[in-house]
Design an enzyme around this catalytic site. Sequence first.
Site: not given
Ligand code: NAI
Length: 503
Positions: A208, A282, A316, A413
């Site tokens: 996804k 990650e 990240c 972050e």
């Molecule tokens: P998120 O972790 O909610 O989203 C990342 C992915 O996880 C998306 O595809 C989302 O649909 C999916 N997701 C959301 N809830 C889930 C669940 N319960 N089970 C499985 N998949 C799920 O991140 P979001 O809300 O977009 O961003 C929030 C913060 O996270 C950002 O401000 C940043 O600090 C951090 N982040 C870190 C990333 C990295 O590369 N380490 C990437 C994106 C966000």
Amino acid sequence: MPTVTSEKKRPAARSAGRPAPELIFGDLWEYDPSPETADPRLKARYDHFIGGRFTAPASGKYFDSINPANEAKLAELAHGSAADVDAAYAAARKAFDTTWGRMPGRERAKYIYRIARLLQDRAREFAVAETMDGGKAIKESRDFDVPMAAAHFFYHAGWADKLDYVAPGRKVAPLGVVGQVIPWNFPLLMLAWKLAPALAMGNTVVIKPAETTSITALKLAEIFQDAGLPPGVVNIVTGFGDTGAAIMTHPVAAKVAFTGSTEVGKIIMRSLAGTDKKMTLELGGKAANIVFDDAPIDQAVEGIVNGIFFNQGHVCCAGSRLLVHEPVAAEVLAKLKNRVKVLRIGDPLDKNTDIGAINSKEQLGTIERLVATGVKEGATMFQPACKLPSKGYYFRPTIFSGVSMSHRIAREEIFGPVLSVLTFRTLEEAVEKANNTAYGLSAGVWTDKGSRILKMSTELKAGVVWANTYNKFDPASPFGGYKESGFGREGGRQGLLDYCKLA
Ligand code: NAI
Ligand code: MG
């Protein structure tokens, strides 16, 4: 180098021949717009990609994907439900049992090479689509995301017929069906990071993309069709967190891989406790970029800028904390401010743009809230006086000085173009401050001394330590974190080990 096409707006002080130090790096002239014109070939509506075909969602529901640069609707995406996820896993299971899992590695390699080449053929189109959907500057999607995505497929195609060397002396076997969920900061590149090793090893996948950036994943599905990839080897389901959770907890998944927030990573870990699924995560980071007094200062300033303002800070491993040696702190900060004053922020499709749009309204809100705490907690904020487009989600490059370790901006972050500057006096203090974080994904060290680089890279609790550079990537080089930044490695031989069973 962009060419200067208009000198009309040069400030008077300069044309009079008088040096005006505060203006030399200021807003000297405007560039003419230089928009990228390649056609992104977007469809009005994208369905899931299941069993080799574009498939309407069981619920019949769609949601909009918008362009964060101007808030215009780009396309509709299928809203995935548990029924769609079930169908995707059934297709992946069948493909694993009947084609992909049984195919010799040398045959799988041909498909993966084909995917890499077809992506190169359509690189410009993919770069434009990536920029429109996610907001990143076109020079990044064009020069980094798309070529690196292709490089990951090439690299792993090269492994597919050499898997006996992944774990010398041992036999490797694929795990089965793998469930993957990825974020919005490098949509196509994260897709390639996740798919290429899984496929090379002989696994099949249900993946996804993030809800704000799914379009290039579905464009890549067109390439899978053109490459003749057997149906069901890769299945793409679009949707939100509930769809992601259904993928992570599905009983057919032998392994799950997630990149995203630490918060969601913890939810996934909890939900899989007690199961025998393999897992790699990650997650976030709060990297320190550490500059010693013997560092090449001008190069370091470029590295700092690249480390935090690259991709709007949606990285990240961003160098979001600058630790600078006291003797050079004033010089580094002054040069950094001058450099930031000439960064171009605006239309991501313009080839001159350095900083594009923030990926979503939600993320812009998060950045604004954290920046407000920085001001409230007493750090000194610097932002260049650049104009922002009136529509879309933008945030000025921001530098906080006078930051202490207890400030939220030094600990959390932010995932935006926001740098927190701290100082140190000794190497030990630099190490202590750098490691004083819940995260441990990456770090940077700037110094002329090789011995200091070796010492620092041993002491720093970070998965990657860059020396005299920052944000350098290679498919052959494993990437991943310590502590709350997650576990498992992506890339290189180590990354392949996370997608196989050893016998
Ligand atoms: P998120 O972790 O909610 O989203 C990342 C992915 O996880 C998306 O595809 C989302 O649909 C999916 N997701 C959301 N809830 C889930 C669940 N319960 N089970 C499985 N998949 C799920 O991140 P979001 O809300 O977009 O961003 C929030 C913060 O996270 C950002 O401000 C940043 O600090 C951090 N982040 C870190 C990333 C990295 O590369 N380490 C990437 C994106 C966000
Ligand atoms: Mg979008």
